[in-house]
Design an enzyme around this catalytic site. Structure first.
Site, PDB file in Angstrom:
ATOM      1  N   LEU A  44      -1.799  32.522 121.405  1.00 51.99           N
ATOM      2  CA  LEU A  44      -2.294  33.788 120.874  1.00 51.99           C
ATOM      3  C   LEU A  44      -2.671  34.666 122.059  1.00 51.99           C
ATOM      4  O   LEU A  44      -3.062  34.160 123.112  1.00 51.99           O
ATOM      5  CB  LEU A  44      -3.529  33.574 119.990  1.00 51.99           C
ATOM      6  N   ASP A  45      -2.570  35.973 121.879  1.00 51.80           N
ATOM      7  CA  ASP A  45      -2.974  36.887 122.943  1.00 51.80           C
ATOM      8  C   ASP A  45      -4.448  36.688 123.288  1.00 51.80           C
ATOM      9  O   ASP A  45      -5.245  36.269 122.445  1.00 51.80           O
ATOM     10  CB  ASP A  45      -2.773  38.337 122.511  1.00 51.80           C
ATOM     11  N   LYS A  46      -4.799  37.028 124.500  1.00 55.18           N
ATOM     12  CA  LYS A  46      -6.172  36.890 124.969  1.00 55.18           C
ATOM     13  C   LYS A  46      -7.178  37.519 124.007  1.00 55.18           C
ATOM     14  O   LYS A  46      -8.214  36.922 123.692  1.00 55.18           O
ATOM     15  CB  LYS A  46      -6.305  37.538 126.353  1.00 55.18           C
TER      16      LYS A  46
END
Length: 243
Positions: free
Chosen positions: A56-58
């Site tokens: 998942l994105d940061k």
């Protein structure tokens, strides 16, 4: 970082944790802390720590799947690659669609080599499809709460598709208006995941509670069912404890 308190599901093959927003899943080229640094907490007696089955994105929160050993990771990799894992996201967007539901079919490609993983609509790019439906809106339609269901798994897919439709995700520092110092965090949450891990058993279904930073905007959009009401109460309790 305490990951035990964020554990949503555990069995002999995999774990699902509630990823906090603002923390990268793995260490980047510039170093710094990441979720992987704390995976030893999740061994539960196995000789090795679990490993990421996807990412998942940061700045995205919510359901993150880990495989507990090599065979499990191989199985999860095939399921993700084959599009057999169901994923649902919640996002608060700026602006509001004219319709109540639809599907975005827009190929995506790399913006340029210097921008790393940044993406853009590109007719010569990889096919990318995202279903969506509106769950609520503010009275003036400046914000909308949308449920996104990605049918493909391209980098930043939901974020780019939302921007291309004219309603970027609130707080998005790359594809939206979240570059100012007073901008809110990214309002994108991996709400639920459905994993058909074993053919002989029902799929594993896991849901992550909405993060505290999204609750006020979600409520402003009028989506206050029992589950959200409970999350609002829990968020208020946490805010009281941390004030």
């Amino acid at each position: 970082m305490d990951l035990l308190s964020r554990l949503l599901h555990r069995d002999g093959l995999m774990l699902v944790i509630d990823k906090p927003a603002g923390v990268p899943v793995h260490r980047g080229p510039k170093g710094g802390p990441s979720l992987e640094d704390a995976f030893d907490q999740l061994r539960f007696g196995l000789p090795r720590a679990p490993a990421l089955a996807h990412r998942l994105d940061k700045d995205t929160s919510g359901c993150l799947v880990l495989g507990r050993h090599r065979k499990a990771l191989d199985r999860l990799g095939k399921l993700f690659k084959g599009g057999r894992i169901g994923k649902t996201y919640l996002a608060v967007v700026e602006g509001a669609p004219a319709e109540e539901a639809g599907e975005i079919d827009l190929a995506l490609g790399r913006l340029d080599a210097a921008r790393g993983w940044w993406m853009r609509p590109d007719p010569l790019g990889l096919p990318s499809r995202t279903g969506w439906r509106v769950l609520g809106r503010t009275p003036d339609s400046t914000l909308a709460l949308i449920e996104f269901t990605p049918h493909t798994g391209r980098t930043h897919q939901i974020r780019v598709h939302a921007q291309a439709m004219g309603w970027p995700i609130l707080g998005d520092p790359v594809y939206g208006h979240g570059r100012r110092e007073d901008s809110p965090p990214l309002h994108l949450h991996a709400r639920s995941i459905v994993i058909p891990m074993q053919e002989s058993k029902p799929p594993v279904r896991v849901e992550a509670p909405a993060p505290a930073h999204m609750l006020a905007a979600m409520a402003a959009c009028g989506w206050a069912d029992h589950a959200l009401a409970q999350e609002l109460q829990n968020g208020a309790e946490v805010a009281t404890l941390t004030d």
